[in-house]
Design a protein around this motif. Structure first.
Motif, PDB file in Angstrom:
ATOM      1  N   GLN A  46     -62.406  20.427 -79.892  1.00  0.00           N
ATOM      2  CA  GLN A  46     -63.220  21.422 -80.585  1.00  0.00           C
ATOM      3  C   GLN A  46     -63.102  22.759 -79.845  1.00  0.00           C
ATOM      4  O   GLN A  46     -63.003  23.807 -80.448  1.00  0.00           O
ATOM      5  CB  GLN A  46     -64.668  20.910 -80.543  1.00  0.00           C
ATOM      6  CG  GLN A  46     -65.632  21.576 -81.462  1.00  0.00           C
ATOM      7  CD  GLN A  46     -66.930  20.756 -81.573  1.00  0.00           C
ATOM      8  OE1 GLN A  46     -67.104  19.730 -80.916  1.00  0.00           O
ATOM      9  NE2 GLN A  46     -67.842  21.215 -82.400  1.00  0.00           N
TER      10      GLN A  46
ATOM     11  N   THR B 276     -67.956  14.030 -81.455  1.00  0.00           N
ATOM     12  CA  THR B 276     -67.114  14.386 -80.313  1.00  0.00           C
ATOM     13  C   THR B 276     -67.238  13.334 -79.210  1.00  0.00           C
ATOM     14  O   THR B 276     -66.237  12.943 -78.594  1.00  0.00           O
ATOM     15  CB  THR B 276     -67.502  15.779 -79.780  1.00  0.00           C
ATOM     16  OG1 THR B 276     -67.322  16.726 -80.842  1.00  0.00           O
ATOM     17  CG2 THR B 276     -66.633  16.184 -78.599  1.00  0.00           C
TER      18      THR B 276
ATOM     19  N   ASP C 257     -60.642  17.482 -83.643  1.00  0.00           N
ATOM     20  CA  ASP C 257     -62.079  17.748 -83.647  1.00  0.00           C
ATOM     21  C   ASP C 257     -62.338  19.150 -84.193  1.00  0.00           C
ATOM     22  O   ASP C 257     -62.116  20.143 -83.510  1.00  0.00           O
ATOM     23  CB  ASP C 257     -62.635  17.598 -82.227  1.00  0.00           C
ATOM     24  CG  ASP C 257     -64.165  17.490 -82.211  1.00  0.00           C
ATOM     25  OD1 ASP C 257     -64.786  17.640 -83.286  1.00  0.00           O
ATOM     26  OD2 ASP C 257     -64.717  17.256 -81.128  1.00  0.00           O
ATOM     27  N   GLU C 258     -62.805  19.223 -85.414  1.00  0.00           N
ATOM     28  CA  GLU C 258     -63.062  20.487 -86.118  1.00  0.00           C
ATOM     29  C   GLU C 258     -61.908  21.467 -85.983  1.00  0.00           C
ATOM     30  O   GLU C 258     -62.086  22.591 -85.526  1.00  0.00           O
ATOM     31  CB  GLU C 258     -64.365  21.122 -85.606  1.00  0.00           C
ATOM     32  CG  GLU C 258     -65.568  20.257 -85.956  1.00  0.00           C
ATOM     33  CD  GLU C 258     -66.895  20.978 -85.717  1.00  0.00           C
ATOM     34  OE1 GLU C 258     -66.957  22.189 -85.932  1.00  0.00           O
ATOM     35  OE2 GLU C 258     -67.848  20.301 -85.322  1.00  0.00           O
TER      36      GLU C 258
ATOM     37  N   GLY D  58     -71.176  21.142 -80.004  1.00  0.00           N
ATOM     38  CA  GLY D  58     -70.681  22.466 -80.407  1.00  0.00           C
ATOM     39  C   GLY D  58     -71.639  23.216 -81.326  1.00  0.00           C
ATOM     40  O   GLY D  58     -71.968  24.383 -81.099  1.00  0.00           O
TER      41      GLY D  58
END
Ligand SMILES: Nc1ncnc2c1ncn2[C@@H]1O[C@H](COP(=O)(O)OP(=O)(O)OP(=O)(O)O)[C@@H](O)[C@H]1O
Ligand SMILES: [Mg+2]
Length: 511
Positions: free
Chosen positions: A89, A47, A169-170, A407
């Motif tokens: 995220q 990230t 991001d994810e 995260g």
């Protein structure tokens, strides 16, 4: 509009945070029409590196080039202008605003001298959603949308702002398996027009979608190659440095008293419909009961109702004989309930508090941590060091604000607190979402350890492997009702899938 992004290149990017080298001399290239997977353990620096690309952080060293020309972004606006767009995220939508209004927030062209041209934004939203077949309703409020729909809104928003290079991001960590499949095929279609960096802990997605894979470890690039040349296991081994073997629950239930008995409860969702209808479920000490189902079928409402966070219209929730229905969260905690919530950044931690304070959020008045209302600093610090070590929370120290953790490490803080504060019972909602594979292995071991200690666990999850590996019994929820309860032996992927879709598995007897 600006020229296409034929190539994005970063060279020797380094970023330090107090006490930590978050990005360590990373160089990468992404060419037009390419999808690059960026993978690595929780806290590896994924990230951070992307936030640098987006101008959110400034690198300490290194350069970024687009089409061979060096660029310097002073903030995200500069990155948007250059054609970069990121879906974070942590979604960044404003719940009380509509889809159109949310897009308008970043849509400079709509901000006319004396008014905001919402019609123009609305048209753009419709145009983009049709072009990419991303179904969104421009007039819906964000709070009305499921996580999957919000994900689509984030994508539409990014594309409306003119992104030619997408950073995700994810994006799949909170999606249902079906939504994930849809997103993967959508991204495949988009790749003729865009380049993409895709971050995920799920290597099957990486294999299905990405051309190349880059692995970060402790901030440094340790590997990059063509996805086709490596199996998921190869990538996993390169990522963690050791083989991951997920543990299984193989012991028979040793017996135990009835812990949680939910009887005939009716509970409404935020949108007002009955999310749980005449719902009943019993869980005993020493067993793990999985609640399997596609998210949005009442799981969240069940966890919230039991934990005093949602009104129960009728029915009872007996917890070791005490009715918890419509009691305050504090009352539920006092009675020994452990709770790992779904929305980890909203319900699980106080981001501005130190990590060590977040560990004792629910126990700050206990003798162990305070005396005559004075906190015992030494004990709090000792507790934090122990938890940080045993849960492998990647942080230079525990006085750092919990909100600055990665995260996955935020998730580990919550897990560490809830598992170790010795609850009488544990409700775990999607406990391994966003965790790397090594962390998943560890959490599974911890849950099995609790079970062996005689604690009952309600495990809410969509990951069928997780459920089948860990649970003594599996209850399938569909539209607010238990579809069927299966024993560990009776359960298999196919059967669970059929029940989760609301269909009869053909075995005759009902739950
Ligand atoms: N604003 C910040 N202040 C201090 N430290 C930070 C900040 N942002 C990130 N870090 C630290 O930098 C490191 C990398 O974090 P990052 O969020 O990039 O990891 P990640 O690879 O995205 O992990 P995850 O898979 O858990 O999301 C972590 O140790 C994190 O604690
Ligand atoms: Mg991250």
């Amino acid at each position: 509009m600006e020229e296409k992004i034929k190539q994005l290149r970063i060279e020797h990017i380094t970023k330090r945070f107090p006490g930590i080298l978050a990005t360590d001399d990373v160089s990468l290239t992404v060419d037009e029409g390419e999808i690059l997977a960026l993978v690595g353990e929780n806290g590896a620096g994924k990230t951070t590196l992307m936030n640098i690309l987006m101008g959110i952080y400034q690198q300490d060293e290194g350069r970024i080039y687009i089409n061979g020309k060096e660029v310097r972004f002073r903030g995200p606006e500069d990155a948007f202008k250059a054609g970069l767009g990121m879906v974070h995220q942590q979604y960044m939508l404003v719940p009380d605003m509509t889809v159109t209004e949310n897009v308008a927030l970043g849509y400079q062209a709509a901000w006319k001298p004396f008014h905001l041209d919402l019609d123009m934004v609305r048209k753009k939203v419709i145009e983009v959603s049709e072009h990419y077949s991303l179904a969104v309703n421009p007039d819906a409020y964000i709070w009305q949308l499921t996580v999957g729909e919000q994900q689509r809104v984030e994508l539409v928003k990014t594309l409306c702002l003119g992104a030619k290079f997408l950073i995700l991001d994810e994006p799949t960590s909170a999606l249902t398996p079906q939504e994930t499949d849809e997103l993967v095929s959508l991204l495949k279609r988009m790749k003729s027009e865009l380049s993409i960096i895709f971050i995920s802990h799920k290597l099957n997605e990486v294999k299905a979608l990405c051309d190349k894979v880059a692995i970060l470890r402790h901030g440094a690039l340790v590997f990059s190659g063509n996805t086709a040349d490596y199996s998921s296991n190869d990538i996993a081994a390169l990522m963690t440095g050791h083989e991951i073997v997920l543990p299984e629950n193989k012991e028979v239930w040793a017996g135990g008293e009835l812990a949680l008995s939910v009887k005939n409860i009716n509970v409404r969702s935020d949108r007002g419909f009955l999310a749980l209808e005449d719902f009943s479920l019993d869980i005993f000490q020493g067993e793990i009961v999985g609640l399997a189902g596609v998210s949005g079928n009442g799981q969240r409402e069940l966890a919230e109702a039991v934990n005093g966070l949602r009104e129960v219209e009728s029915g009872t929730i007996e917890f070791f004989g005490t009715d918890l229905a419509n009691k305050k969260p504090y009352y539920v905690i006092e009675h020994g309930m452990g709770y790992i919530p779904e929305e980890r950044n909203i319900e699980g931690i106080v981001p501005s508090f130190a990590i060590r304070e977040n560990f004792i959020l629910k126990d700050s008045d206990k003798d162990r941590f305070s005396r005559h209302r004075f906190l015992k600093k030494k004990e709090i610090s000792r507790n934090a060091d122990t938890l940080r070590q045993s849960f492998d929370i990647r942080t230079p120290d525990t006085v750092t604000a919990a909100g600055s953790l990665s995260g996955g490490n935020i998730q580990k803080v919550i897990l560490a607190r809830e598992i170790t504060r010795a609850p009488k019972f544990l409700i775990a909602v999607y406990p391994t979402r966003g965790l790397d594979m090594g962390a998943i292995e560890f959490i599974h071991q911890e849950l099995l350890k609790k079970r062996r200690e005689g604690i009952g666990i309600l495990l809410i999850s969509e990951e069928l492997d997780e459920i089948m590996n860990l649970c003594d019994r599996i209850a399938v929820i569909y539209k607010g009702k238990i579809q069927k309860v299966l024993s560990h032996k009776e359960a298999n992927r196919r059967r669970l899938g059929i029940l989760m879709a609301g269909l009869d598995d053909g075995s005759g007897e009902e739950a």
